[in-house]
Design an enzyme around this catalytic site. Structure first.
Site, PDB file in Angstrom:
ATOM      1  CE  LYS A  10      -4.008  -2.108   2.358  1.00 34.11           C
ATOM      2  NZ  LYS A  10      -4.915  -1.996   3.666  1.00 34.11           N
ATOM      3  CG  PHE A  58     -13.648   1.549   6.250  1.00 34.41           C
ATOM      4  CD1 PHE A  58     -13.241   1.082   5.011  1.00 34.41           C
ATOM      5  CD2 PHE A  58     -14.717   0.788   6.886  1.00 34.41           C
ATOM      6  CE1 PHE A  58     -13.622  -0.282   4.694  1.00 34.41           C
ATOM      7  CE2 PHE A  58     -14.646  -0.360   6.628  1.00 34.41           C
ATOM      8  CZ  PHE A  58     -14.259  -1.005   5.491  1.00 34.41           C
ATOM      9  CG  HIS A 116      -5.483  -6.179  -0.056  1.00 30.74           C
ATOM     10  ND1 HIS A 116      -6.928  -5.661   0.541  1.00 30.74           N
ATOM     11  CD2 HIS A 116      -5.545  -7.060  -0.966  1.00 30.74           C
ATOM     12  CE1 HIS A 116      -7.327  -6.902  -0.185  1.00 30.74           C
ATOM     13  NE2 HIS A 116      -6.858  -7.292  -1.082  1.00 30.74           N
TER      14      HIS A 116
END
EC number: 2.7.4.6
Length: 138
Positions: A10, A58, A116
């Site tokens: 990320k 979110f 992830h």
């Protein structure tokens, strides 16, 4: 069972020059890299990739974070690769992270958690297909 899974490094990790450290960690843990690319996601790409979270509070901040800097997409392969990689990643919640996991080593927060990983065979196939053509995986 030999499996493939998707790893995303990320923006928080790419911005801190952790790509090489994370790749070394994965290879040292016995996972093989079958495909890899660095890319800058557009808002539309991030929204489509995280579509399953669109109704969650979110979602907007997740999409904003994922387009804030380049990411690295990696197809990993190994025995029980999905579960193995998820163990190596560690928990999303900082208080539940086991020492020595990628997130324990490098995560900043729940969202800025460095990596992830696919959570099932179904999501692994969908996520790998999202970023890679069959010809790119070798």
């Amino acid at each position: 069972m030999l499996q493939q899974t998707l790893c995303l490094i990320k923006p928080d990790a790419t911005q801190r020059n952790l790509i090489g450290k994370i790749i070394s960690y994965l290879e040292n843990a016995g996972l093989k890299i079958k495909a890899i690319k660095k890319l800058q996601l557009t808002q539309a790409q991030a929204e489509k990739f995280y579509l399953e979270h669109q109704d969650k509070p979110f979602f907007a901040s997740l999409v904003g974070f994922m387009i804030s800097a380049p990411i690295v997409a990696i197809v990993l392969e190994g025995e029980n690769a999905i579960a193995h990689y998820r163990e190596l990643m560690g928990a999303t919640n900082p208080e539940q992270r086991e020492a020595g996991t990628i997130r324990a080593l490098y995560a900043i927060s729940n969202q800025e958690n460095s990596v992830h990983g696919s959570d099932s065979e179904t999501s692994a196939k969908r996520e790998i297909d999202y970023f890679f053509s069959k010809e790119e995986i070798c």
